[in-house]
Motif scaffolding. Structure first.
Motif, PDB file in Angstrom:
ATOM      1  N   GLU A 158     -15.610  -1.033   3.867  1.00 48.03           N
ATOM      2  CA  GLU A 158     -14.239  -0.577   4.120  1.00 48.03           C
ATOM      3  C   GLU A 158     -13.816   0.537   3.155  1.00 48.03           C
ATOM      4  O   GLU A 158     -13.979   0.417   1.946  1.00 48.03           O
ATOM      5  CB  GLU A 158     -13.260  -1.755   4.021  1.00 48.03           C
ATOM      6  CG  GLU A 158     -11.886  -1.361   4.505  1.00 48.03           C
ATOM      7  CD  GLU A 158     -10.966  -2.548   4.707  1.00 48.03           C
ATOM      8  OE1 GLU A 158     -10.866  -3.379   3.791  1.00 48.03           O
ATOM      9  OE2 GLU A 158     -10.319  -2.611   5.783  1.00 48.03           O
ATOM     10  N   SER A 166      -7.781   0.866   3.188  1.00 50.12           N
ATOM     11  CA  SER A 166      -7.274  -0.512   3.190  1.00 50.12           C
ATOM     12  C   SER A 166      -5.812  -0.551   2.735  1.00 50.12           C
ATOM     13  O   SER A 166      -5.258   0.449   2.276  1.00 50.12           O
ATOM     14  CB  SER A 166      -8.132  -1.385   2.281  1.00 50.12           C
ATOM     15  OG  SER A 166      -8.027  -0.913   0.960  1.00 50.12           O
ATOM     16  N   GLY A 167      -5.226  -1.743   2.860  1.00 50.97           N
ATOM     17  CA  GLY A 167      -3.858  -1.953   2.373  1.00 50.97           C
ATOM     18  C   GLY A 167      -2.797  -1.214   3.167  1.00 50.97           C
ATOM     19  O   GLY A 167      -1.696  -0.975   2.662  1.00 50.97           O
ATOM     20  N   THR A 195       0.225  -0.044   4.943  1.00 51.80           N
ATOM     21  CA  THR A 195       1.581  -0.592   4.957  1.00 51.80           C
ATOM     22  C   THR A 195       2.495   0.414   5.645  1.00 51.80           C
ATOM     23  O   THR A 195       2.404   1.613   5.369  1.00 51.80           O
ATOM     24  CB  THR A 195       2.048  -0.812   3.501  1.00 51.80           C
ATOM     25  OG1 THR A 195       1.173  -1.767   2.901  1.00 51.80           O
ATOM     26  CG2 THR A 195       3.473  -1.323   3.433  1.00 51.80           C
ATOM     27  N   TYR A 196       3.336  -0.077   6.549  1.00 53.21           N
ATOM     28  CA  TYR A 196       4.265   0.822   7.250  1.00 53.21           C
ATOM     29  C   TYR A 196       5.694   0.388   6.962  1.00 53.21           C
ATOM     30  O   TYR A 196       5.947  -0.769   6.605  1.00 53.21           O
ATOM     31  CB  TYR A 196       4.041   0.759   8.767  1.00 53.21           C
ATOM     32  CG  TYR A 196       2.646   1.150   9.208  1.00 53.21           C
ATOM     33  CD1 TYR A 196       2.175   2.441   9.029  1.00 53.21           C
ATOM     34  CD2 TYR A 196       1.802   0.219   9.825  1.00 53.21           C
ATOM     35  CE1 TYR A 196       0.894   2.801   9.446  1.00 53.21           C
ATOM     36  CE2 TYR A 196       0.528   0.572  10.241  1.00 53.21           C
ATOM     37  CZ  TYR A 196       0.079   1.868  10.049  1.00 53.21           C
ATOM     38  OH  TYR A 196      -1.178   2.220  10.452  1.00 53.21           O
ATOM     39  N   LYS A 246       3.434  -3.451  -2.051  1.00 51.12           N
ATOM     40  CA  LYS A 246       2.821  -4.059  -0.855  1.00 51.12           C
ATOM     41  C   LYS A 246       1.425  -3.503  -0.602  1.00 51.12           C
ATOM     42  O   LYS A 246       0.500  -4.240  -0.261  1.00 51.12           O
ATOM     43  CB  LYS A 246       3.686  -3.761   0.379  1.00 51.12           C
ATOM     44  CG  LYS A 246       4.851  -4.706   0.545  1.00 51.12           C
ATOM     45  CD  LYS A 246       5.474  -4.505   1.914  1.00 51.12           C
ATOM     46  CE  LYS A 246       6.835  -5.180   1.960  1.00 51.12           C
ATOM     47  NZ  LYS A 246       7.636  -4.755   3.091  1.00 51.12           N
ATOM     48  N   ILE A 247       1.272  -2.190  -0.764  1.00 53.75           N
ATOM     49  CA  ILE A 247      -0.036  -1.562  -0.512  1.00 53.75           C
ATOM     50  C   ILE A 247      -1.084  -2.158  -1.459  1.00 53.75           C
ATOM     51  O   ILE A 247      -2.183  -2.536  -1.040  1.00 53.75           O
ATOM     52  CB  ILE A 247       0.045  -0.022  -0.696  1.00 53.75           C
ATOM     53  CG1 ILE A 247       0.991   0.599   0.331  1.00 53.75           C
ATOM     54  CG2 ILE A 247      -1.340   0.617  -0.598  1.00 53.75           C
ATOM     55  CD1 ILE A 247       1.407   2.027   0.011  1.00 53.75           C
ATOM     56  N   THR A 273      -1.025  -5.023  -3.044  1.00 57.69           N
ATOM     57  CA  THR A 273      -1.292  -6.432  -2.732  1.00 57.69           C
ATOM     58  C   THR A 273      -2.211  -6.534  -1.516  1.00 57.69           C
ATOM     59  O   THR A 273      -3.206  -7.269  -1.526  1.00 57.69           O
ATOM     60  CB  THR A 273       0.039  -7.174  -2.450  1.00 57.69           C
ATOM     61  OG1 THR A 273       0.886  -6.962  -3.565  1.00 57.69           O
ATOM     62  CG2 THR A 273      -0.167  -8.656  -2.246  1.00 57.69           C
ATOM     63  N   LYS A 274      -1.864  -5.777  -0.449  1.00 57.43           N
ATOM     64  CA  LYS A 274      -2.670  -5.860   0.785  1.00 57.43           C
ATOM     65  C   LYS A 274      -4.102  -5.381   0.564  1.00 57.43           C
ATOM     66  O   LYS A 274      -5.042  -5.898   1.141  1.00 57.43           O
ATOM     67  CB  LYS A 274      -2.026  -5.030   1.898  1.00 57.43           C
ATOM     68  CG  LYS A 274      -0.880  -5.740   2.597  1.00 57.43           C
ATOM     69  CD  LYS A 274      -0.272  -4.872   3.665  1.00 57.43           C
ATOM     70  CE  LYS A 274      -0.842  -5.130   5.034  1.00 57.43           C
ATOM     71  NZ  LYS A 274      -0.096  -4.394   6.082  1.00 57.43           N
ATOM     72  N   ALA A 275      -4.239  -4.357  -0.289  1.00 59.45           N
ATOM     73  CA  ALA A 275      -5.588  -3.806  -0.536  1.00 59.45           C
ATOM     74  C   ALA A 275      -6.339  -4.624  -1.592  1.00 59.45           C
ATOM     75  O   ALA A 275      -7.526  -4.404  -1.825  1.00 59.45           O
ATOM     76  CB  ALA A 275      -5.472  -2.356  -0.996  1.00 59.45           C
ATOM     77  N   ASP A 276      -5.611  -5.548  -2.240  1.00 60.86           N
ATOM     78  CA  ASP A 276      -6.180  -6.359  -3.308  1.00 60.86           C
ATOM     79  C   ASP A 276      -6.751  -5.474  -4.424  1.00 60.86           C
ATOM     80  O   ASP A 276      -7.895  -5.639  -4.861  1.00 60.86           O
ATOM     81  CB  ASP A 276      -7.279  -7.285  -2.714  1.00 60.86           C
ATOM     82  CG  ASP A 276      -7.605  -8.423  -3.674  1.00 60.86           C
ATOM     83  OD1 ASP A 276      -6.777  -8.679  -4.573  1.00 60.86           O
ATOM     84  OD2 ASP A 276      -8.689  -9.027  -3.544  1.00 60.86           O
ATOM     85  N   MET A 331      -1.489   3.712   1.991  1.00 58.21           N
ATOM     86  CA  MET A 331      -2.794   3.043   2.045  1.00 58.21           C
ATOM     87  C   MET A 331      -3.613   3.367   0.803  1.00 58.21           C
ATOM     88  O   MET A 331      -3.289   4.310   0.079  1.00 58.21           O
ATOM     89  CB  MET A 331      -3.559   3.538   3.274  1.00 58.21           C
ATOM     90  CG  MET A 331      -3.714   5.038   3.280  1.00 58.21           C
ATOM     91  SD  MET A 331      -4.288   5.723   4.844  1.00 58.21           S
ATOM     92  CE  MET A 331      -3.204   5.065   6.027  1.00 58.21           C
TER      93      MET A 331
END
Ligand SMILES: CC(C)(COP(=O)(O)OP(=O)(O)OC[C@H]1O[C@@H](n2cnc3c(N)ncnc32)[C@H](O)[C@@H]1OP(=O)(O)O)[C@@H](O)C(=O)NCCC(=O)NCCS
Length: 337
Positions: free
Chosen positions: A176, A179-180, A182-183, A245-246, A248-251, A332
């Motif tokens: 990948e 990643s992450g 966010t919109y 948020k980005i 966190t989502k992408a770790d 992202m």
């Protein structure tokens, strides 16, 4: 796993230049130094009278093809982000397919977003590629805001410039890369950055007096209106939340990001954001002094310049974040390959 990556980026700038001294000559109350200190911009490029979104996007794509030995016959899908299309219909992406000689078996569509347009187009391209619908997408951005700008409105003339970019997104086997994602959207702020008399809702012939006219500008009916402080406040609020948020989502941790490439709105606002987010100066990209705010093109131009300057190399982790007109935002994390 099928993963999408950004494999190359290029850009095109129109020839004509509007400098701070050109602007200061018309508005003596704003000196060259004051404009540059407030906006971080010295010059912007302005499309020629007969130059429109498709012309600029085609130039950017041809440059990308030439620099990276890409055959237009291999392109399977075109996404164009523009708010200044050649026509209401057809889609400008269809005109571009023909001008570039991309096969008629390809898909082509416009998306109508501004400063967040590039990250939205990348999100869509990733979806198309990773769902197996196509193996590559030519992501284009092209905007000629200058054609909406009232020459008497110094506040927007100082900020916006015209430009186009081309990015190839394609399949990659290395895992990948994007990643992450966010919109974010808040249409209640639509009036903060708008062409009030554009589109069909207020056709020019029957247009009531619009906000720019209330500011006593000599409106031609299509003027761009910007409430600068409103946009500023919106950005200062949503960008820190989106960044969190980005990550966190992408770790990914903030200190693992090598470069932060945000929408280049204006240097005054970027400086506030950088300080508020506590990002080191050398990781935070400000790349707009010679081009201004080129709307959907600011992020890909910054990426392309970083590659040219050898500051963005394979293996690096970049965080992209776009925000503005809509109001709309998105971002992202990209592992550069
Ligand atoms: C446009 C923006 C820079 C104006 O800043 P501001 O501090 O709100 O500006 P103000 O109207 O309060 O004016 C403050 C001073 O800056 C000056 N100023 C404002 N905009 C200026 C500009 N573009 N160039 C030079 N000077 C400017 C004003 O004349 C004023 O000067 P003074 O103190 O000598 O009277 C700010 O509102 C902003 O960054 N907004 C976001 C706009 C944006 O990025 N839009 C792109 C959409 S993505």
């Amino acid at each position: 796993m099928n993963s999408a990556k950004i494999s190359s980026v290029s850009y095109y700038l129109p020839e004509r230049i509007l400098s701070n001294s050109d602007i200061a000559e018309l508005f003596p109350e704003w000196s060259v130094e004051k404009i540059s200190a407030k906006t971080g911009i010295s010059t912007r490029h302005i499309a020629a009278t007969d130059e429109f979104a498709s012309d600029m996007a085609v130039n950017a794509a041809k440059k990308l093809f030439h620099e990276n030995k890409i055959d237009p016959n291999d392109i399977e899908y075109i996404i164009l982000s523009t708010q200044t299309p050649d026509y209401y219909l057809p889609s400008t992406a269809c005109i571009i397919q023909d001008k570039l000689g991309v096969p008629t078996s390809s898909g082509a569509t416009d998306i109508t977003l501004g400063c967040s347009g590039y990250v939205y187009a990348l999100g869509l391209a990733k979806g198309l590629v990773e769902s197996g619908q196509v193996s590559n997408v030519l992501v284009l951005t092209s905007d000629t805001y200058s054609k909406f700008i009232n020459e008497a409105d110094k506040s927007v003339r100082t900020i916006f410039g015209d430009a186009a970019t081309a990015t190839l997104v394609e399949l990659d086997a290395a895992g990948e890369s994007i990643s992450g994602i966010t919109y974010g959207t808040d249409g209640s702020g639509a009036k903060s950055l708008i062409v009030p008399n554009g589109g069909l809702r207020k056709g020019t012939a029957i247009s009531p007096r619009s906000e720019p006219m209330l500011r006593e500008l000599n409106s031609n009916g299509y003027d761009l209106y910007m409430d600068g402080p409103d946009i500023f406040n919106f950005t200062i609020k949503v960008v820190p939340e989106a960044l969190g948020k980005i990550l966190t989502k992408a770790d990914v941790r903030k200190d693992e990001i090598d470069l932060f490439v945000f929408h280049q709105a204006n240097a005054f606002m970027l400086d506030h954001l950088r300080k508020k987010l506590e990002i080191e100066d050398e990781k935070f990209i400000v790349s707009m002094s010679d081009i201004g705010n080129t709307v959907s093109s600011t992020i890909p131009i910054a990426l392309s310049k970083l590659v040219e300057e050898d500051k963005l190399k394979p293996g690096m982790t970049v965080l992209l974040l776009g925000f503005g007109v809509g109001l709309s935002w998105g971002g992202m994390v990209v592992k550069w390959r």
